[in-house]
Scaffold this active site. Structure first.
Site, PDB file in Angstrom:
ATOM      1  N   ASP A  50       7.276   5.094   4.434  1.00 61.88           N
ATOM      2  CA  ASP A  50       7.019   4.385   3.149  1.00 61.88           C
ATOM      3  C   ASP A  50       6.041   5.548   2.133  1.00 61.88           C
ATOM      4  O   ASP A  50       5.146   6.432   3.175  1.00 61.88           O
ATOM      5  CB  ASP A  50       6.016   3.205   3.395  1.00 61.88           C
ATOM      6  CG  ASP A  50       6.945   2.042   3.911  1.00 61.88           C
ATOM      7  OD1 ASP A  50       8.283   2.044   3.926  1.00 61.88           O
ATOM      8  OD2 ASP A  50       6.303   0.873   3.986  1.00 61.88           O
ATOM      9  N   ASP A  51       5.936   5.175   1.209  1.00 59.96           N
ATOM     10  CA  ASP A  51       4.834   5.829   0.109  1.00 59.96           C
ATOM     11  C   ASP A  51       5.060   7.383  -0.398  1.00 59.96           C
ATOM     12  O   ASP A  51       4.195   7.693  -1.120  1.00 59.96           O
ATOM     13  CB  ASP A  51       3.384   5.856   0.727  1.00 59.96           C
ATOM     14  CG  ASP A  51       2.966   4.599   1.180  1.00 59.96           C
ATOM     15  OD1 ASP A  51       3.628   3.522   0.842  1.00 59.96           O
ATOM     16  OD2 ASP A  51       1.967   4.388   1.910  1.00 59.96           O
ATOM     17  N   HIS A 101       9.867   1.326  -3.216  1.00 61.28           N
ATOM     18  CA  HIS A 101       8.526   0.576  -2.951  1.00 61.28           C
ATOM     19  C   HIS A 101       8.310  -0.086  -4.286  1.00 61.28           C
ATOM     20  O   HIS A 101       8.837  -0.830  -4.740  1.00 61.28           O
ATOM     21  CB  HIS A 101       7.580   1.654  -2.261  1.00 61.28           C
ATOM     22  CG  HIS A 101       6.765   1.460  -1.293  1.00 61.28           C
ATOM     23  ND1 HIS A 101       7.013   0.266  -0.457  1.00 61.28           N
ATOM     24  CD2 HIS A 101       5.483   2.007  -0.993  1.00 61.28           C
ATOM     25  CE1 HIS A 101       6.062   0.078   0.395  1.00 61.28           C
ATOM     26  NE2 HIS A 101       5.238   1.033   0.258  1.00 61.28           N
ATOM     27  N   HIS A 105       1.951   2.160  -6.321  1.00 60.89           N
ATOM     28  CA  HIS A 105       1.654   1.602  -5.126  1.00 60.89           C
ATOM     29  C   HIS A 105       0.643   0.387  -5.350  1.00 60.89           C
ATOM     30  O   HIS A 105      -0.305   0.376  -5.152  1.00 60.89           O
ATOM     31  CB  HIS A 105       0.958   2.552  -4.202  1.00 60.89           C
ATOM     32  CG  HIS A 105       1.108   1.874  -2.773  1.00 60.89           C
ATOM     33  ND1 HIS A 105       0.492   1.099  -1.891  1.00 60.89           N
ATOM     34  CD2 HIS A 105       1.985   2.277  -1.744  1.00 60.89           C
ATOM     35  CE1 HIS A 105       0.667   0.942  -0.671  1.00 60.89           C
ATOM     36  NE2 HIS A 105       1.884   1.635  -0.512  1.00 60.89           N
ATOM     37  N   HIS A 194       4.570   6.355   7.649  1.00 62.40           N
ATOM     38  CA  HIS A 194       4.163   6.866   6.233  1.00 62.40           C
ATOM     39  C   HIS A 194       4.131   8.444   6.331  1.00 62.40           C
ATOM     40  O   HIS A 194       3.339   8.986   7.082  1.00 62.40           O
ATOM     41  CB  HIS A 194       2.730   6.171   5.898  1.00 62.40           C
ATOM     42  CG  HIS A 194       2.685   4.728   6.096  1.00 62.40           C
ATOM     43  ND1 HIS A 194       2.723   3.832   7.212  1.00 62.40           N
ATOM     44  CD2 HIS A 194       2.969   3.716   4.973  1.00 62.40           C
ATOM     45  CE1 HIS A 194       2.787   2.552   6.772  1.00 62.40           C
ATOM     46  NE2 HIS A 194       2.732   2.680   5.745  1.00 62.40           N
TER      47      HIS A 194
END
Length: 235
Positions: A50-51, A101, A105, A194
């Site tokens: 993620d991210d 995502h 964020h 991540h």
């Protein structure tokens, strides 16, 4: 009287927040309602990241995936993807799956249904403009859901996880993260890591620690598991 009305207003707002955000998250995740969390496919597991993309850490991660023949799934942040299209192209070229995502964020707990839809579609538009393929999968930041998220994120399939390991905290340490990886890998597992540390709540250099732990984990696990994209488990 004014104090009473103020307290009543605060309680009402709090109750609405719980009903819109926290309660749906707890129920949907506890009972896997409208979300995918794991499968029972033997000897296969999914490593998801993620991210990102991050210009420093994601290319190193892709090198590691090549070395160990890992196919991964990346849930990317739209504004990062827009800045680093070459990394997105490399993900696609090397056979990884790219999911969304949000464009930024942001937590679904504080977004209206229309804002959620905008975040999802804007991110999907960025990825499609780079790869020519529209993403199928969506992971909400922090795993936060809300009452409308199933509608708001349609047509994307919501992907959660069977294990989230806390690798965004540098203080966790390489050894403890490796142990958590070893303890949580099993047939059908969906593991979250991540590859970017610039988002809220993360330590900026934590992905470096994650990469060291992941390499040691892949060395130790050998060929016990075939690490596949989420398509192979949830497709």
């Amino acid at each position: 009287m004014r104090v009473l009305w103020l307290l009543l207003l605060i309680l009402t707002v709090l109750l609405l927040f719980i009903c819109y955000s926290i309660l749906p998250t707890v129920i949907m995740r506890a009972f896997a309602l409208g979300v995918f969390q794991r499968s029972k496919v033997p000897n296969k597991a999914a490593l998801t990241f993620d991210d990102g993309p991050d210009p420093v850490y994601t290319p190193k991660l892709l090198d590691l995936c090549l070395e160990y023949k890992v196919k991964a799934t990346f849930f990317v942040v739209g504004e990062h993807a827009a800045k680093h299209p070459e990394i997105i192209k490399r993900m696609q070229k090397e056979g990884h799956t790219i999911g969304i995502h949000h464009y930024r964020h942001l937590s679904n707990w504080f977004l209206s249904p229309w804002a959620v839809r905008r975040q999802c579609r804007q991110t999907a538009d960025v990825i499609e403009s780079i790869t020519g393929i529209r993403p199928q999968y969506y992971r909400p930041p922090w795993g936060h859901l809300n009452l409308s998220v199933k509608w708001a994120s349609a047509p994307f399939k919501i992907i959660m996880w069977s294990a989230i390991l806390g690798d965004w905290r540098l203080g966790l340490g390489r050894e403890k993260l490796k142990k958590r990886l070893l303890d949580n890998v099993n047939g059908g597992a969906v593991i979250v890591l991540h590859d970017c540390g610039v988002n809220p709540g993360a330590d900026e250099e934590a992905p470096a620690m994650m990469l060291r732990a992941l390499e040691e984990f892949l060395d130790e696990i050998g060929g016990q598991y075939n690490f596949v994209t989420i398509d192979a488990l949830a497709g």
